[in-house]
Scaffold this motif. Structure first.
Motif, short mmCIF file in Angstrom:
data_model
loop_
_atom_site.label_atom_id
_atom_site.label_comp_id
_atom_site.label_asym_id
_atom_site.label_seq_id
_atom_site.Cartn_x
_atom_site.Cartn_y
_atom_site.Cartn_z
N THR A 1 0.86 -1.18 0.00
CA THR A 1 0.00 0.00 0.00
C THR A 1 0.90 1.23 0.00
O THR A 1 1.88 1.30 0.74
CB THR A 1 -0.93 0.01 1.24
N ILE A 2 0.57 2.22 -0.82
CA ILE A 2 1.42 3.39 -1.01
C ILE A 2 1.59 4.17 0.29
O ILE A 2 0.61 4.45 1.00
CB ILE A 2 0.85 4.30 -2.11
N LEU A 3 2.86 4.50 0.60
CA LEU A 3 3.19 5.36 1.73
C LEU A 3 3.58 6.74 1.22
O LEU A 3 4.28 6.87 0.21
CB LEU A 3 4.35 4.78 2.53
N LYS A 4 3.14 7.77 1.93
CA LYS A 4 3.54 9.14 1.63
C LYS A 4 4.52 9.59 2.70
O LYS A 4 4.19 9.66 3.89
CB LYS A 4 2.32 10.05 1.61
N VAL A 5 5.75 9.90 2.28
CA VAL A 5 6.81 10.33 3.19
C VAL A 5 7.15 11.78 2.87
O VAL A 5 7.54 12.10 1.73
CB VAL A 5 8.06 9.43 3.08
N SER A 6 7.02 12.66 3.87
CA SER A 6 7.22 14.09 3.65
C SER A 6 8.15 14.66 4.70
O SER A 6 8.07 14.31 5.88
CB SER A 6 5.88 14.84 3.70
N PHE A 7 9.04 15.57 4.22
CA PHE A 7 9.88 16.33 5.15
C PHE A 7 9.26 17.71 5.33
O PHE A 7 9.03 18.45 4.35
CB PHE A 7 11.31 16.46 4.62
N LEU A 8 9.01 18.09 6.59
CA LEU A 8 8.40 19.37 6.91
C LEU A 8 9.45 20.23 7.60
O LEU A 8 9.88 19.94 8.72
CB LEU A 8 7.18 19.18 7.81
N LEU A 9 9.87 21.30 6.94
CA LEU A 9 10.88 22.20 7.49
C LEU A 9 10.23 23.13 8.51
O LEU A 9 9.15 23.69 8.28
CB LEU A 9 11.50 23.02 6.36
N HIS A 10 10.91 23.29 9.66
CA HIS A 10 10.44 24.23 10.69
C HIS A 10 11.17 25.56 10.51
O HIS A 10 12.34 25.70 10.84
CB HIS A 10 10.70 23.65 12.08
N ASP A 11 10.45 26.52 9.94
CA ASP A 11 11.04 27.82 9.63
C ASP A 11 9.98 28.91 9.79
O ASP A 11 9.51 29.50 8.80
CB ASP A 11 11.61 27.81 8.21
N PRO A 12 9.57 29.22 11.02
CA PRO A 12 8.50 30.22 11.21
C PRO A 12 8.91 31.63 10.81
O PRO A 12 8.05 32.47 10.51
CB PRO A 12 8.20 30.13 12.71
N SER A 13 10.20 31.91 10.76
CA SER A 13 10.64 33.28 10.40
C SER A 13 10.99 33.40 8.93
O SER A 13 11.50 34.47 8.51
CB SER A 13 11.86 33.66 11.25
N ASN A 14 10.73 32.35 8.11
CA ASN A 14 11.04 32.36 6.68
C ASN A 14 12.52 32.64 6.41
O ASN A 14 12.88 33.36 5.47
CB ASN A 14 10.18 33.38 5.93
N PHE A 15 13.36 32.07 7.22
CA PHE A 15 14.79 32.25 7.05
C PHE A 15 15.29 31.58 5.77
O PHE A 15 16.24 32.05 5.15
CB PHE A 15 15.51 31.69 8.29
N PHE A 16 14.63 30.50 5.36
CA PHE A 16 15.06 29.74 4.18
C PHE A 16 14.15 30.00 2.97
O PHE A 16 14.01 29.16 2.09
CB PHE A 16 15.05 28.23 4.48
N LYS A 17 13.57 31.18 2.90
CA LYS A 17 12.64 31.46 1.82
C LYS A 17 13.33 31.50 0.46
O LYS A 17 12.70 31.27 -0.57
CB LYS A 17 11.89 32.76 2.08
N ASN A 18 14.61 31.82 0.40
CA ASN A 18 15.33 31.88 -0.86
C ASN A 18 16.25 30.68 -1.08
O ASN A 18 17.06 30.69 -2.00
CB ASN A 18 16.17 33.17 -0.92
N ALA A 19 16.11 29.66 -0.25
CA ALA A 19 17.01 28.51 -0.34
C ALA A 19 16.42 27.46 -1.27
O ALA A 19 15.20 27.35 -1.47
CB ALA A 19 17.25 27.92 1.04
N SER A 20 17.32 26.67 -1.87
CA SER A 20 16.92 25.50 -2.66
C SER A 20 17.34 24.25 -1.89
O SER A 20 18.38 24.24 -1.21
CB SER A 20 17.59 25.53 -4.04
#
Length: 435
Positions: A155-174
């Motif tokens: 059965t298909i599993l969905k695996v997701s990474f959720l970044l914790h960045d409330p101040s949008n410090f990584f808004k311009n990162a790739s």
């Protein structure tokens, strides 16, 4: 001396007059200070910390109506303060950490006109700052399961990474993600969400290495590439649903016989098995069965029936993701072989009966032998010493007892011939005349 007492008395009266103007000192101990934060955070990102003054008895006390009655005092060194906002009964600060570590942040509240007075409330928290990325690895599946970290195979599993960045410090990162699913499969993606299907059962650990990169203006007016990384993992337990229970065992048995019933589980162990013997095939209720832990796909139940009748094995099993139940009817007949507790009395009774039969047989044999000897003596030819008994007595004895006292057919025929010689004819000849 009286002149020296007047100044002291005046100071006491002055303090007594100021006491009603200091409600915060009277309210000390009636309130508490609650701290919340959006940390943890990575170095260079901004963290928000908020302090709120609330009643200590679940809000039954009313806070003062004045909005400028209290003052919040913060200590956040060595964190850099980037902003602060105060309201009537709360205060918020924003700080940035340049080095990793665990930093204590404390705050206390006093009255606005008396900063050196006893605090109305105080609180403390420890803010973790790390040089790595902060986030979580979340695994979901369409099938809703009541057991944590347990999922279905195929059965298909969905695996997701959720970044914790409330101040949008990584808004311009790739971002670049390197996945390892623990079964030999690896992949690299630029998306933080992947879909995967495990085909075998077992325990696995899915891992992901995240790399974030972005451009930043350097102090020498140039541009540089900055990177931050992070390693994240999640434990998975892949299992098959319990599709059913196969019960193998006799359906007809006698009392006091050992019955063995084999349970074959069509699903993934470990299993929690529960069984109960009932007169009818009814579902098991909670707490009315015999629980057993099974680490394989087969299990043997043993039971000895002591009373005849119709019975039903009610079996229930569950693993981490599913549950199944099954029934097995058994008809019990009375046993032809009694249990050992009755064997000794029965053997004793049978022995006594055999002894009695043997005794009676030997006694009859001795008596018959004596009668044969007497018969031989009585039926011998007449002599002077043994007068012949009356004809009727001799005949009756020979006719009635002779066949039973003789041992062989030849002796019986000899007696019959002797009887025919001694007895008078039973019929007379009849003469026929013809006229």
């Amino acid at each position: 001396m009286a002149r020296a007492l007047w100044p002291r008395l005046g100071r006491i009266l002055w303090l007594a007059c100021l006491l009603p103007l200091a409600p915060a000192r009277v309210a000390a101990g009636l309130y508490e200070l609650q701290l919340t934060t959006d940390g943890p955070a990575t170095t260079g990102s901004e963290v928000t910390i908020m302090a709120s003054l609330v009643a200590d008895d679940n809000g039954s006390l009313a806070l003062p109506a004045s909005t400028h009655l209290y003052h919040f005092h913060w200590i956040h060194t060595p964190l850099l303060l980037t902003g602060k906002a105060d309201e009537a009964f709360s205060s918020t600060i924003r700080v940035v950490g340049s080095v990793p570590g665990d930093f204590p942040v404390s705050v206390w509240v006093t009255t606005a006109d008396c900063g050196m007075c006893q605090p109305v409330a105080r609180s403390l928290l420890v803010l973790p700052i790390t040089e790595f990325l902060v986030g979580n690895l979340v695994v979901t599946q369409n099938t809703s399961l009541p057991w944590p970290s347990s999922y279905l195979t195929k059965t298909i599993l969905k695996v997701s990474f959720l970044l914790h960045d409330p101040s949008n410090f990584f808004k311009n990162a790739s971002f670049l993600y390197s996945w390892d699913f623990g079964d030999g499969t690896q992949m690299v993606t630029r998306d933080g969400t992947v879909y995967y299907n495990y085909s075998i059962i077992g325990s696995f650990t899915v891992k992901v290495k995240v790399v974030a990169g972005w451009e930043q203006v350097m102090p020498d007016a140039g541009k540089g590439i900055l990177q931050k990384t992070g390693d994240f993992s999640a434990s998975l337990k892949l299992q098959e649903t319990l599709r059913g229970i196969q019960v193998l065992g006799p359906t007809l048995i006698q009392t006091f016989q050992k019955m063995v019933v084999t349970l074959n589980f069509m699903g993934s162990p470990p299993l929690n098995v529960c069984w109960r013997l009932k007169p009818e095939c009814l579902p098991l209720e909670e707490g009315e069965c015999h629980p057993v832990s099974v680490d394989s796909t087969a299990y043997n139940l043993t039971h000895i029936f002591r009373d005849p009748g119709d019975y039903c094995f009610s079996v229930q099993a569950e693993n981490a993701i599913s549950r199944a139940h099954q029934y097995h009817k058994v008809q019990v007949w009375p046993s032809s072989i009694q249990p050992a507790v009755f064997a000794f009395p029965c053997a004793t009774l049978i022995t006594m009966m055999l002894a009695f039969i043997m005794y009676m047989t030997l006694r009859n044999a001795t008596h018959q032998k004596d009668m044969v000897e007497v018969a031989d003596f009585d039926f011998s030819p007449m002599s002077d010493k043994n007068p012949e008994p009356p004809t009727g007595v001799r005949c009756c004895c020979q006719m009635c007892c002779g066949p039973f006292l003789l041992e062989t057919p030849s002796e019986y025929l000899e007696v019959v011939r002797e009887n025919h010689r001694l007895l008078p004819p039973l019929y007379k000849s009849v003469k026929t005349y013809t006229v």
